[in-house]
Design a protein around this motif. Structure first.
Motif, short mmCIF file in Angstrom:
data_model
loop_
_atom_site.label_atom_id
_atom_site.label_comp_id
_atom_site.label_asym_id
_atom_site.label_seq_id
_atom_site.Cartn_x
_atom_site.Cartn_y
_atom_site.Cartn_z
N ASN A 1 0.93 -0.92 -0.06
CA ASN A 1 -0.08 0.01 -0.04
C ASN A 1 0.90 1.21 0.06
O ASN A 1 0.65 2.34 -0.54
CB ASN A 1 -1.16 0.03 1.07
CG ASN A 1 -1.87 -0.94 1.06
OD1 ASN A 1 -2.48 -1.28 0.10
ND2 ASN A 1 -2.67 -1.22 2.20
N PHE A 2 1.74 1.16 0.73
CA PHE A 2 2.91 2.54 0.74
C PHE A 2 3.45 2.63 -0.45
O PHE A 2 3.46 3.74 -1.02
CB PHE A 2 4.06 2.12 1.73
CG PHE A 2 5.14 2.96 1.58
CD1 PHE A 2 4.95 4.24 2.09
CD2 PHE A 2 6.31 2.78 1.03
CE1 PHE A 2 5.93 5.24 1.98
CE2 PHE A 2 7.23 3.66 0.42
CZ PHE A 2 6.93 4.85 0.96
N ILE A 3 3.70 1.57 -1.25
CA ILE A 3 4.44 1.56 -2.54
C ILE A 3 3.26 2.27 -3.45
O ILE A 3 3.74 3.11 -4.56
CB ILE A 3 5.15 0.47 -3.19
CG1 ILE A 3 6.42 0.15 -2.52
CG2 ILE A 3 5.13 0.26 -4.74
CD1 ILE A 3 7.60 0.89 -2.60
N ASP A 4 2.23 1.77 -3.38
CA ASP A 4 1.06 2.22 -4.32
C ASP A 4 0.82 3.84 -4.09
O ASP A 4 0.44 4.30 -5.14
CB ASP A 4 -0.21 1.59 -4.08
CG ASP A 4 -0.32 0.21 -4.60
OD1 ASP A 4 0.74 0.02 -5.34
OD2 ASP A 4 -1.08 -0.56 -4.34
N ALA A 5 1.03 4.48 -2.98
CA ALA A 5 0.78 5.58 -2.60
C ALA A 5 2.06 6.66 -2.97
O ALA A 5 1.88 7.85 -3.20
CB ALA A 5 0.43 6.00 -0.93
N PHE A 6 3.17 5.97 -2.79
CA PHE A 6 4.50 6.63 -2.90
C PHE A 6 4.85 6.91 -4.29
O PHE A 6 5.30 8.03 -4.66
CB PHE A 6 5.74 5.74 -2.02
CG PHE A 6 6.90 6.36 -2.11
CD1 PHE A 6 6.93 7.62 -1.01
CD2 PHE A 6 7.90 6.10 -2.64
CE1 PHE A 6 8.34 8.22 -0.75
CE2 PHE A 6 9.31 6.51 -2.33
CZ PHE A 6 9.41 7.72 -1.74
N MET A 7 5.00 5.92 -5.08
CA MET A 7 5.33 5.94 -6.47
C MET A 7 4.81 6.86 -7.42
O MET A 7 5.75 7.51 -8.20
CB MET A 7 5.40 4.55 -7.03
CG MET A 7 6.63 3.66 -6.73
SD MET A 7 8.25 4.57 -6.60
CE MET A 7 8.39 4.70 -8.39
N PRO A 8 3.35 6.94 -7.26
CA PRO A 8 2.73 8.21 -8.26
C PRO A 8 3.46 9.52 -7.96
O PRO A 8 3.56 10.31 -8.84
CB PRO A 8 1.32 8.20 -7.89
CG PRO A 8 1.02 6.81 -7.17
CD PRO A 8 2.39 6.34 -6.62
N LEU A 9 4.08 9.71 -6.79
CA LEU A 9 4.72 10.87 -6.26
C LEU A 9 5.87 11.26 -7.19
O LEU A 9 6.35 12.14 -7.28
CB LEU A 9 4.95 11.12 -4.74
CG LEU A 9 4.02 11.05 -3.87
CD1 LEU A 9 4.16 11.02 -2.34
CD2 LEU A 9 2.83 12.19 -3.99
#
Lengths: 398, 398
Positions: free
Chosen positions: B279-287
């Motif tokens: 979930n973190f990666i899903d939220a972080f990578m778009p940034l």
């Protein structure tokens, strides 16, 4: 609880370190605000901090200490210990490299571990003999949510913070027989100058070979700056200083890990992995065959006195609701006993893994809702008494 | 699946490294068995290994490579790459310090990170430009269950292995656009000579000030030796070599983490923290705002054809049992559809976080029991098709 303590903090020249030094001084503690280059690069901030303390009548002195230099660390701490008992150390000094992991040179990798991990080792090695001799002490390590998550383009930083987490937690167990606590604070992203100019990888050829992906680190830094620009209260670095101050005031046992700000899921990782780690320690430490008490469990007795008209309803509600909510909180045992003499009174006996699990339980919205509902049913507030598993249990207590 | 690969392994002079080199060679791979001091300290084992390969007609060559020496690493890998395509790197070289954490000198701490973490960086930096150019490659990092647990008296070792875990996983995300996998193997205690003479802390004054507790490291080492002396199959180091060989053969995407032997709870930590990290990666990578696909999710369609007499019973059983077992497996979506044309046929649609979650689901005793029960009800075996979320979904497929 609120006694004055002598507190050494590293990296107090800026950011979280500076805020924490001022916060602790303002609370009446004696603060040893250490930083490197007190007479050169940091002469300005050192003078400013000293003047601020003097103008506000706070006990704070600036100390020269470079965590990457063993002599500097030893000199600072031995000189201080000759006249001050260092009760608390806050290992705050750290750097946050940001960039493609592959593009950091071996020298840059080593330098990152030197500050963020070995630097902590140097400070601990200097102060712990004194603390162990006194059988008293608290070491607070400033980690990060990067200490519990793997973050692309912060790979080296994460690596050093994961290393710090393991070092701090292993020392937590090794030092507990001496009455010393080694604990971690894990801030999420907070507005400091850490994001403005983080160490970048030096291998430019490697960076350029990543093509478009090489833009990711700058984009991420900008995303953080944009987030900070919103001045959301959850990214205010003062929160970290306040959390550290609250941990200093707290009585032992303190939680091994405390997150601050956007936790990005690490609260869940901490909560989920805690019982696994606790079970491991229970199985592992007997093999060490040394006098050691790993038991941080807390026995909690809560006595609930209902108003006569709500007694039956209230007791039924407890029977229905409490087992599940306590189980979710990691509570190991649940016993509900009616009082022998008073049919409107019940006693709950609970065992929590540690203070952290207990706090977690009481912080849950669900628990708060249950408590709020009970309030109208009660004739007196709930009485809660707790004790450590290590304490001898007497029949009066349970 | 079973194609021959060119595989570089570090630390192949002994223990898991030596066993893995031989195991991979015996499976027909071309093994570059690297070690330091090929002409001095390790001349004996180097000659023995070369002779063994020659006598058994295996493709194996011994390579001089010291992970603590950037020139040595670069020289070895550039020389090899001039004539061999390195498909797989196994970062195995490592040391396991054991002792009171405080008593390790800063130099010893730095030396541990130099081998166990920066050494991995040196090897990756040398080989990754070639792999990225080819858009193909596999890096297997030999970690430990000490990479997921904090172990008193193995604090420095844990610290370095936690550091390796974060480095490897961060690189996993950074390298995925290049078709390169960076994954971890996490062995529990296995019988090698690692436990016989681990680096001990050099600060003897510190050690003696720990009193009785200073005996813990030796007691723990003895406990491990006693465990190994029982020759339990779960501590056989060959299992680690076999696990590494199976990961080499496996098709992508491979699990980020694979434990071997006594997991001491880390399987649970891995399983519990995986969705939080995802979930973190899903939220972080778009940034990061770069072309990137983090989606390792697998869509699974299972078609179940019942015998006429069991159709109703079977479909009801699926409705009752599957939602819970799939939820426990971390399955994100569950849809059960009866076939339009055949009332005895149903289609299950499931989304798993990744291959690891899917494998975990099918490995559970509970799942196996359900499958065994279904078997008698079915007219044909269950048809399972899977695809990556990244693949375009066509109406034929779903």
């Amino acid at each position: 609880m609120n006694e004055m303590k002598n507190i050494l903090i590293t990296g107090a020249s800026r950011g979280i370190g500076l805020l924490t030094a001022k916060t602790l001084a303002a609370k009446g503690h004696y603060v040893l605000a250490s930083m490197r280059n007190v007479n050169t690069q940091n002469a300005g901030v050192a003078a400013e901090l000293t003047q601020w303390a003097s103008a506000n009548n706070h006990n704070l002195e600036v100390v020269e200490l470079d965590v990457t230099d063993e002599d500097s660390v030893n000199r600072a701490i031995q000189t201080l210990e000759a006249r001050v008992t260092i009760d608390v150390v806050i290992n705050n000094a750290g750097i946050m490299p940001c960039g493609i992991t592959e593009a950091f040179t071996p020298e840059q990798m080593a330098a990152c571990f030197d500050v963020n991990v070995v630097g902590v080792g140097r400070v601990c090695r200097a102060v712990l003999p004194h603390m162990r001799h006194r059988k008293n002490g608290l070491i607070i390590h400033v980690s990060s949510n990067s200490g519990r998550l793997a973050m692309p383009f912060f790979g080296l930083y994460c690596s050093s913070k994961w290393a710090l987490e393991a070092l701090a937690e292993s020392m937590h167990y090794e030092l507990s027989p001496f009455g010393i606590e080694s604990i971690l604070v894990e801030p999420g992203g907070h507005e400091t100058d850490l994001i403005d100019n983080p160490p970048s990888p030096k291998d430019l050829e490697c960076i350029s070979s990543y093509g478009e992906i090489a833009e990711a680190p700058d984009n991420l830094k900008q995303a953080f700056r944009d987030m900070f620009a919103q001045k959301d209260s959850s990214t205010d670095a003062q929160n970290v200083a306040d959390k550290i101050a609250s941990l200093v005031c707290m009585s032992a046992p303190r939680p091994i890990r405390s997150s601050v700000g956007h936790d990005m899921g690490i609260d869940e990782i901490n909560r989920l992995s805690r019982p696994v780690q606790a079970n491991f320690i229970d199985a592992f430490m007997p093999l060490a065959n040394v006098p050691y008490n790993t038991d941080n469990r807390l026995f909690v007795k809560a006595t609930i006195q209902f108003k006569p008209e709500f007694a039956e309803q209230g007791i039924n509600a407890i029977k229905q609701i409490m087992p599940q909510t306590l189980q979710e909180a990691g509570c190991q045992l649940f016993t509900l006993m009616k009082d022998n003499d008073d049919q409107k009174k019940v006693h709950l006996f609970e065992i929590f893994d540690n203070q952290d699990a207990l706090d977690h339980h009481y912080e849950q919205d669900y628990t708060k809702a249950v408590f709020a509902q009970y309030e109208q049913w009660l004739s007196t507030p709930i009485e809660v008494s707790k004790m450590h598993a290590a304490s001898p249990l007497t029949s009066e207590q349970l």
